[in-house]
Write a protein that holds these residues in place. Structure first.
Motif, PDB file in Angstrom:
ATOM      1  N   SER A  48       0.955  -1.162  -0.170  1.00 42.76           N
ATOM      2  CA  SER A  48      -0.069  -0.084  -0.129  1.00 42.76           C
ATOM      3  C   SER A  48       0.677   1.455   0.117  1.00 42.76           C
ATOM      4  O   SER A  48       0.383   2.282  -0.168  1.00 42.76           O
ATOM      5  N   THR A  49       2.156   1.115   0.369  1.00 43.18           N
ATOM      6  CA  THR A  49       3.035   2.338   0.491  1.00 43.18           C
ATOM      7  C   THR A  49       3.448   2.432  -0.952  1.00 43.18           C
ATOM      8  O   THR A  49       4.164   3.822  -1.171  1.00 43.18           O
ATOM      9  N   GLY A  50       3.302   1.825  -2.020  1.00 45.39           N
ATOM     10  CA  GLY A  50       3.663   1.879  -3.153  1.00 45.39           C
ATOM     11  C   GLY A  50       2.732   3.116  -4.074  1.00 45.39           C
ATOM     12  O   GLY A  50       1.619   3.251  -3.540  1.00 45.39           O
ATOM     13  N   LEU A  51       3.524   3.952  -5.088  1.00 43.17           N
ATOM     14  CA  LEU A  51       2.649   5.201  -5.653  1.00 43.17           C
ATOM     15  C   LEU A  51       1.582   4.438  -6.631  1.00 43.17           C
ATOM     16  O   LEU A  51       0.645   4.750  -7.025  1.00 43.17           O
ATOM     17  N   PHE A  52       2.240   3.333  -7.401  1.00 46.72           N
ATOM     18  CA  PHE A  52       1.131   2.611  -8.575  1.00 46.72           C
ATOM     19  C   PHE A  52       0.603   1.404  -7.911  1.00 46.72           C
ATOM     20  O   PHE A  52       0.808   0.643  -7.164  1.00 46.72           O
ATOM     21  N   ASN A  53      -0.513   1.136  -8.953  1.00 46.41           N
ATOM     22  CA  ASN A  53      -1.563   0.218  -8.367  1.00 46.41           C
ATOM     23  C   ASN A  53      -1.221  -1.070  -9.149  1.00 46.41           C
ATOM     24  O   ASN A  53      -1.273  -2.174  -8.604  1.00 46.41           O
ATOM     25  N   ASN A  54      -0.457  -1.279 -10.199  1.00 49.24           N
ATOM     26  CA  ASN A  54      -0.216  -2.117 -10.945  1.00 49.24           C
ATOM     27  C   ASN A  54       1.290  -2.465 -11.119  1.00 49.24           C
ATOM     28  O   ASN A  54       2.066  -1.262 -11.446  1.00 49.24           O
ATOM     29  N   ILE A  55       1.733  -3.810 -11.101  1.00 50.74           N
ATOM     30  CA  ILE A  55       3.165  -4.060 -11.075  1.00 50.74           C
ATOM     31  C   ILE A  55       3.561  -5.223 -12.088  1.00 50.74           C
ATOM     32  O   ILE A  55       2.547  -6.178 -11.954  1.00 50.74           O
ATOM     33  N   LYS A  56       4.294  -5.124 -12.967  1.00 48.86           N
ATOM     34  CA  LYS A  56       4.679  -6.108 -13.884  1.00 48.86           C
ATOM     35  C   LYS A  56       6.150  -6.516 -13.415  1.00 48.86           C
ATOM     36  O   LYS A  56       6.769  -5.924 -13.437  1.00 48.86           O
ATOM     37  N   PHE A  57       6.003  -7.704 -12.739  1.00 50.68           N
ATOM     38  CA  PHE A  57       7.287  -8.181 -12.126  1.00 50.68           C
ATOM     39  C   PHE A  57       8.056  -9.305 -12.789  1.00 50.68           C
ATOM     40  O   PHE A  57       7.271 -10.245 -13.114  1.00 50.68           O
TER      41      PHE A  57
END
Length: 134
Positions: A119-128
């Motif tokens: 939840s502390t990240g800026l973006f909603n979606n991550i491609k990892f």
């Protein structure tokens, strides 16, 4: 003298091949904050000691942005009912970063890696894209 050379060669081979037994599991997934914690990979405990390793690769597929995205990982048993590690978060690219187990699984145990966009990240979606060594 020949015995000594043979023993030395055997020792070197054991050290070299013994250290290669842990296999890196490639992991690649797309995850959003709305997904919560999801299973992203399975693996077998084959590293000696009480730690596992995570790599986060900067690839064409990955949209991970350092210091903006935050992703967390937790290792569980294969059923997903017992946690073997705490929740570890990343905001940087790392290569085979060692993390400790809170309860070390036995050698050969089946494991599940759970991931979650923190939840502390800026973006909603991550491609990892990366790897997991257990």
């Amino acid at each position: 003298m020949m015995k000594k050379k043979l023993m030395s060669a055997l020792l070197v081979a054991t050290l070299v091949f013994g250290s290669i037994t842990a296999s890196a599991k490639s992991i690649s997934f797309n995850i959003s904050k709305d997904d919560g914690a999801v299973s992203v990979a399975t693996n077998t405990k084959d590293l000696s000691g009480s730690y596992f390793q995570i790599s986060n690769l900067d690839t064409e597929y990955s949209n991970f942005i350092e210091d903006k995205d935050v992703i967390g990982f937790k290792v569980k048993n294969s059923a997903g009912t017992t946690s073997y590690s705490a929740y570890h978060t990343f905001s940087k690219f790392v290569y085979r970063h060692s993390l400790s187990y809170t309860t070390t699984p036995s050698s050969g145990a089946s494991l599940k890696l759970n991931a979650q966009v923190d939840s502390t990240g800026l973006f909603n979606n991550i491609k990892f894209e990366g790897e997991w060594i257990s």
